[in-house]
Design a protein around this motif. Structure first.
Motif, PDB file in Angstrom:
ATOM      1  N   ALA A  68      36.353  48.749  34.897  1.00 56.75           N
ATOM      2  CA  ALA A  68      35.881  47.368  34.927  1.00 56.75           C
ATOM      3  C   ALA A  68      36.858  46.425  35.614  1.00 56.75           C
ATOM      4  O   ALA A  68      36.470  45.616  36.465  1.00 56.75           O
ATOM      5  CB  ALA A  68      35.581  46.874  33.512  1.00 56.75           C
ATOM      6  N   GLU A  69      38.134  46.506  35.268  1.00 57.21           N
ATOM      7  CA  GLU A  69      39.101  45.562  35.836  1.00 57.21           C
ATOM      8  C   GLU A  69      39.369  45.843  37.307  1.00 57.21           C
ATOM      9  O   GLU A  69      39.423  44.919  38.122  1.00 57.21           O
ATOM     10  CB  GLU A  69      40.417  45.611  35.044  1.00 57.21           C
ATOM     11  N   TRP A  71      37.351  47.209  39.312  1.00 54.31           N
ATOM     12  CA  TRP A  71      36.128  46.824  40.036  1.00 54.31           C
ATOM     13  C   TRP A  71      36.091  45.315  40.255  1.00 54.31           C
ATOM     14  O   TRP A  71      35.750  44.853  41.337  1.00 54.31           O
ATOM     15  CB  TRP A  71      34.897  47.290  39.261  1.00 54.31           C
ATOM     16  N   ARG A  72      36.477  44.563  39.252  1.00 50.13           N
ATOM     17  CA  ARG A  72      36.443  43.101  39.368  1.00 50.13           C
ATOM     18  C   ARG A  72      37.387  42.608  40.459  1.00 50.13           C
ATOM     19  O   ARG A  72      37.091  41.632  41.148  1.00 50.13           O
ATOM     20  CB  ARG A  72      36.821  42.469  38.024  1.00 50.13           C
ATOM     21  N   ARG A  73      38.498  43.309  40.639  1.00 52.03           N
ATOM     22  CA  ARG A  73      39.509  42.868  41.612  1.00 52.03           C
ATOM     23  C   ARG A  73      39.590  43.824  42.802  1.00 52.03           C
ATOM     24  O   ARG A  73      40.605  43.881  43.486  1.00 52.03           O
ATOM     25  CB  ARG A  73      40.863  42.768  40.907  1.00 52.03           C
ATOM     26  N   ARG A  74      38.512  44.510  43.075  1.00 52.86           N
ATOM     27  CA  ARG A  74      38.522  45.582  44.064  1.00 52.86           C
ATOM     28  C   ARG A  74      38.869  45.133  45.484  1.00 52.86           C
ATOM     29  O   ARG A  74      39.365  45.927  46.278  1.00 52.86           O
ATOM     30  CB  ARG A  74      37.181  46.311  44.068  1.00 52.86           C
ATOM     31  N   SER A 198      30.052  34.335  46.228  1.00 52.33           N
ATOM     32  CA  SER A 198      31.316  34.444  46.957  1.00 52.33           C
ATOM     33  C   SER A 198      31.388  33.507  48.150  1.00 52.33           C
ATOM     34  O   SER A 198      32.371  32.778  48.324  1.00 52.33           O
ATOM     35  CB  SER A 198      31.521  35.895  47.428  1.00 52.33           C
TER      36      SER A 198
END
Length: 232
Positions: A68-69, A71-74, A198
């Motif tokens: 999850a993390e 992916w969020r900051r990928r 975005s």
């Protein structure tokens, strides 16, 4: 507002990545791995469900908590981007574990991308009118070779890529960096993108924003042409 600069998103705006089926088929062929048509279709559908193809469909199947993390900051680094998408891919069983890395590598090749039919026409027209052009993308790899391979690089004055700055849209700093690189002010800049969240971040900086639909190339032959009407 007099527009002196147009910023474009990459995926879903100027270019579209190949289909998940085409992506998987190309990698299997190169690796000399054979699946039945039914197996290939099923695997492609499963990869699409977890959002394993960068620039492709968003996940509809929940990813594991440990992803999850990242992916969020990928889009903040090359390492995070690779980890997020290969992690998603590994949720799908493939004949050889090495195929997950090969799939990631495939999506970075120019052959995996096609420009929208009116992209060259619109970029050339902007250049003829003296309008500065930049590309602002949430991405984890260098997309410049894609533009060069498809003949669009000569029209682009600056590339501002999230992984090179350690920040991702909608952070206004990414749009500000693009304006600075092109020597333009936000108030005379138009951001064109397909992501209502975005790409809308540019509005907080004072840029105008115009959205296009993230559709297959054949389904959007002239989605960029209205940009020419917006700049007058």
């Amino acid at each position: 507002m007099t527009i002196k600069c147009v910023l474009f998103d990459f995926s879903g705006t100027l270019f579209r990545v190949e289909s998940t089926g085409s992506w998987l088929r190309a990698v299997l062929a190169e690796a000399e791995v054979t699946l039945t048509e039914a197996e290939l279709t099923r695997s492609a559908a499963e990869l699409e469900a977890v959002g394993a193809l960068p620039g492709g469909a968003v996940p509809v199947r929940p990813l594991p908590a440990e992803l999850a993390e990242v992916w969020r900051r990928r889009d903040e680094s090359a390492a995070a981007h690779r980890a997020a998408f290969t992690g998603a891919s590994r949720q799908v069983s493939l004949p050889d574990p090495a195929l997950h890395e090969a799939l990631y590598d495939r999506h970075m090749r120019p052959a995996a991308w096609r420009p929208y039919p009116d992209a060259a026409e619109v970029l050339a027209a902007l250049r003829e009118r003296g309008i500065a052009v930049g590309v602002v993308s949430n991405i984890g790899w260098d997309l410049r070779p894609v533009f060069r391979a498809h003949g669009l690089d000569p029209y682009v004055g600056a590339y501002v890529l999230s992984y090179e700055h350690g920040i991702q849209k909608p952070d206004v700093r990414l749009f500000a960096a693009a304006c600075e690189a092109l020597g333009t002010e936000p108030g005379s800049t138009l951001m064109v993108g397909d992501d209502r969240r975005s790409d809308a971040g540019a509005a907080a900086l004072g840029c105008a924003v115009h959205f296009v639909d993230h559709l297959p190339v054949a389904s959007r032959p002239d989605g960029l042409r209205p940009v020419l009407d917006l700049i007058g």
